[in-house]
Write a protein that holds these residues in place. Sequence first.
Motif, mmCIF file in Angstrom:
data_model
loop_
_atom_site.group_PDB
_atom_site.id
_atom_site.type_symbol
_atom_site.label_atom_id
_atom_site.label_comp_id
_atom_site.label_asym_id
_atom_site.label_seq_id
_atom_site.Cartn_x
_atom_site.Cartn_y
_atom_site.Cartn_z
ATOM 1 N N ARG A 180 10.821 -6.732 -16.950
ATOM 2 C CA ARG A 180 9.730 -7.693 -17.076
ATOM 3 C C ARG A 180 8.550 -7.324 -16.185
ATOM 4 N NH1 ARG A 180 10.415 -11.895 -14.043
ATOM 5 N NH2 ARG A 180 8.349 -12.632 -13.582
ATOM 6 N N ARG A 181 8.819 -6.994 -14.942
ATOM 7 C CA ARG A 181 7.721 -6.702 -14.009
ATOM 8 C C ARG A 181 7.099 -5.332 -14.252
ATOM 9 N NH1 ARG A 181 7.921 -9.934 -8.829
ATOM 10 N NH2 ARG A 181 6.635 -8.212 -8.156
ATOM 11 N N LEU A 196 0.818 -1.210 0.000
ATOM 12 C CA LEU A 196 0.000 0.000 0.000
ATOM 13 C C LEU A 196 0.853 1.262 0.000
ATOM 14 C CD1 LEU A 196 -2.769 -1.140 2.494
ATOM 15 C CD2 LEU A 196 -2.785 -1.234 0.004
ATOM 16 N N GLN A 197 2.172 1.122 -0.101
ATOM 17 C CA GLN A 197 3.076 2.263 -0.149
ATOM 18 C C GLN A 197 3.476 2.514 -1.600
ATOM 19 O OE1 GLN A 197 6.603 1.723 2.140
ATOM 20 N NE2 GLN A 197 7.411 3.757 1.647
ATOM 21 N N PRO A 198 3.126 3.681 -2.144
ATOM 22 C CA PRO A 198 3.443 3.955 -3.549
ATOM 23 C C PRO A 198 4.940 3.870 -3.846
ATOM 24 C CG PRO A 198 1.918 5.588 -2.708
ATOM 25 C CD PRO A 198 2.364 4.769 -1.535
ATOM 26 N N PHE A 199 5.255 3.268 -4.972
ATOM 27 C CA PHE A 199 6.601 3.120 -5.528
ATOM 28 C C PHE A 199 7.506 2.178 -4.748
ATOM 29 C CE2 PHE A 199 5.118 7.394 -6.785
ATOM 30 C CZ PHE A 199 4.994 7.162 -8.143
ATOM 31 N N ALA A 200 7.043 1.549 -3.685
ATOM 32 C CA ALA A 200 7.874 0.595 -2.944
ATOM 33 C C ALA A 200 8.124 -0.654 -3.781
ATOM 34 C CB ALA A 200 7.217 0.235 -1.614
ATOM 35 N N GLY A 201 7.112 -1.151 -4.444
ATOM 36 C CA GLY A 201 7.275 -2.328 -5.298
ATOM 37 C C GLY A 201 8.140 -2.048 -6.512
ATOM 38 N N ILE A 202 8.041 -0.845 -7.060
ATOM 39 C CA ILE A 202 8.863 -0.478 -8.213
ATOM 40 C C ILE A 202 10.324 -0.401 -7.797
ATOM 41 C CG2 ILE A 202 9.335 1.360 -9.885
ATOM 42 C CD1 ILE A 202 6.298 1.946 -9.858
ATOM 43 N N LYS A 203 10.597 0.153 -6.609
ATOM 44 C CA LYS A 203 11.974 0.206 -6.109
ATOM 45 C C LYS A 203 12.516 -1.203 -5.884
ATOM 46 C CE LYS A 203 11.442 4.647 -3.823
ATOM 47 N NZ LYS A 203 11.281 5.338 -2.535
ATOM 48 N N ALA A 204 11.682 -2.087 -5.358
ATOM 49 C CA ALA A 204 12.113 -3.477 -5.137
ATOM 50 C C ALA A 204 12.374 -4.173 -6.470
ATOM 51 C CB ALA A 204 11.059 -4.227 -4.333
ATOM 52 N N ASP A 205 11.549 -3.898 -7.471
ATOM 53 C CA ASP A 205 11.768 -4.488 -8.794
ATOM 54 C C ASP A 205 13.078 -4.002 -9.396
ATOM 55 O OD1 ASP A 205 9.377 -5.832 -8.606
ATOM 56 O OD2 ASP A 205 8.251 -4.362 -9.783
ATOM 57 N N LEU A 206 13.375 -2.718 -9.255
ATOM 58 C CA LEU A 206 14.625 -2.173 -9.775
ATOM 59 C C LEU A 206 15.833 -2.753 -9.053
ATOM 60 C CD1 LEU A 206 13.593 1.563 -10.269
ATOM 61 C CD2 LEU A 206 14.024 -0.138 -12.042
ATOM 62 N N GLY A 246 7.370 -3.507 -17.054
ATOM 63 C CA GLY A 246 6.776 -3.544 -18.395
ATOM 64 C C GLY A 246 5.448 -4.286 -18.405
ATOM 65 N N GLY A 247 5.367 -5.362 -17.637
ATOM 66 C CA GLY A 247 4.097 -6.095 -17.534
ATOM 67 C C GLY A 247 2.998 -5.244 -16.927
ATOM 68 N N GLY A 248 3.356 -4.451 -15.916
ATOM 69 C CA GLY A 248 2.377 -3.545 -15.309
ATOM 70 C C GLY A 248 1.930 -2.456 -16.258
ATOM 71 N N LEU A 249 2.878 -1.951 -17.057
ATOM 72 C CA LEU A 249 2.529 -0.910 -18.032
ATOM 73 C C LEU A 249 1.668 -1.460 -19.166
ATOM 74 C CD1 LEU A 249 5.910 1.013 -18.371
ATOM 75 C CD2 LEU A 249 3.802 1.886 -17.371
ATOM 76 N N LEU A 250 1.964 -2.676 -19.609
ATOM 77 C CA LEU A 250 1.287 -3.227 -20.782
ATOM 78 C C LEU A 250 -0.062 -3.888 -20.487
ATOM 79 C CD1 LEU A 250 4.310 -4.786 -22.685
ATOM 80 C CD2 LEU A 250 3.079 -2.678 -23.197
ATOM 81 N N LEU A 251 -0.337 -4.215 -19.225
ATOM 82 C CA LEU A 251 -1.561 -4.955 -18.915
ATOM 83 C C LEU A 251 -2.819 -4.227 -19.381
ATOM 84 C CD1 LEU A 251 -2.777 -7.471 -17.536
ATOM 85 C CD2 LEU A 251 -2.974 -6.077 -15.479
ATOM 86 N N LEU A 252 -2.951 -2.978 -19.035
ATOM 87 C CA LEU A 252 -4.151 -2.219 -19.422
ATOM 88 C C LEU A 252 -3.881 -1.182 -20.508
ATOM 89 C CD1 LEU A 252 -5.968 -1.631 -16.022
ATOM 90 C CD2 LEU A 252 -6.387 -3.375 -17.729
#
Length: 182
Positions: free
Chosen positions: A65-66, A46-56, A68-74
């Motif tokens: 992959r992760r 529920l913390q914005p950008f925490a998952g993106i930082k972990a992916d990076l 890009g998948g989020g960007l391409l889904l919708l």
Amino acid sequence: MRQGSGGQAVIRFRAAGVSLLLVHLLLVGWLTLRPLDVPWMTAANLQPFAGIKADLAMGPVAAVRRIGGGLLLLAPLGVLLPMAGGRLFVSPWSSLARTVAAGALISLAIELGQTGVPGQVVDVDSLILNTLGVALAHAVFVPACRARMRRGKQRRIRVLPPAGHDVPQGATPTIPRVGIAP
């Protein structure tokens, strides 16, 4: 000229947009709302950008992959929603705002739907990435496609001269004379 005029081509275009939109939403629903059999689950993000930082932090390949998948889904919604609307003459900014708002609401509905699905976890970064994907797809494709369609439509529209100007219209039709009955 009326906004929705154009005949059968407009109806077919909008019908194709609605059909493709429904197919895409069914595919997204199947991908995101099906139960997964996993031995363990991560906590909800529920913390914005925490998952993106972990992916990076996982490395460039996993991040691409992760994220890009989020960007391409919708992202196809950025094109399919205006296509289903069928408007050709509309402000680019209002179209972008409506499409992004609809994409954000659809993404929010998916995230809220995942709360009751076993194996699926709510992630606020998915909401951000999905909405950004819709915005990017709309900004890249829709204005150019609308401009091209407007140019094609303007070639087919006959421009009328201003009032008071005589325009040659060809020969006046004549009506054959009919004799008077006795």
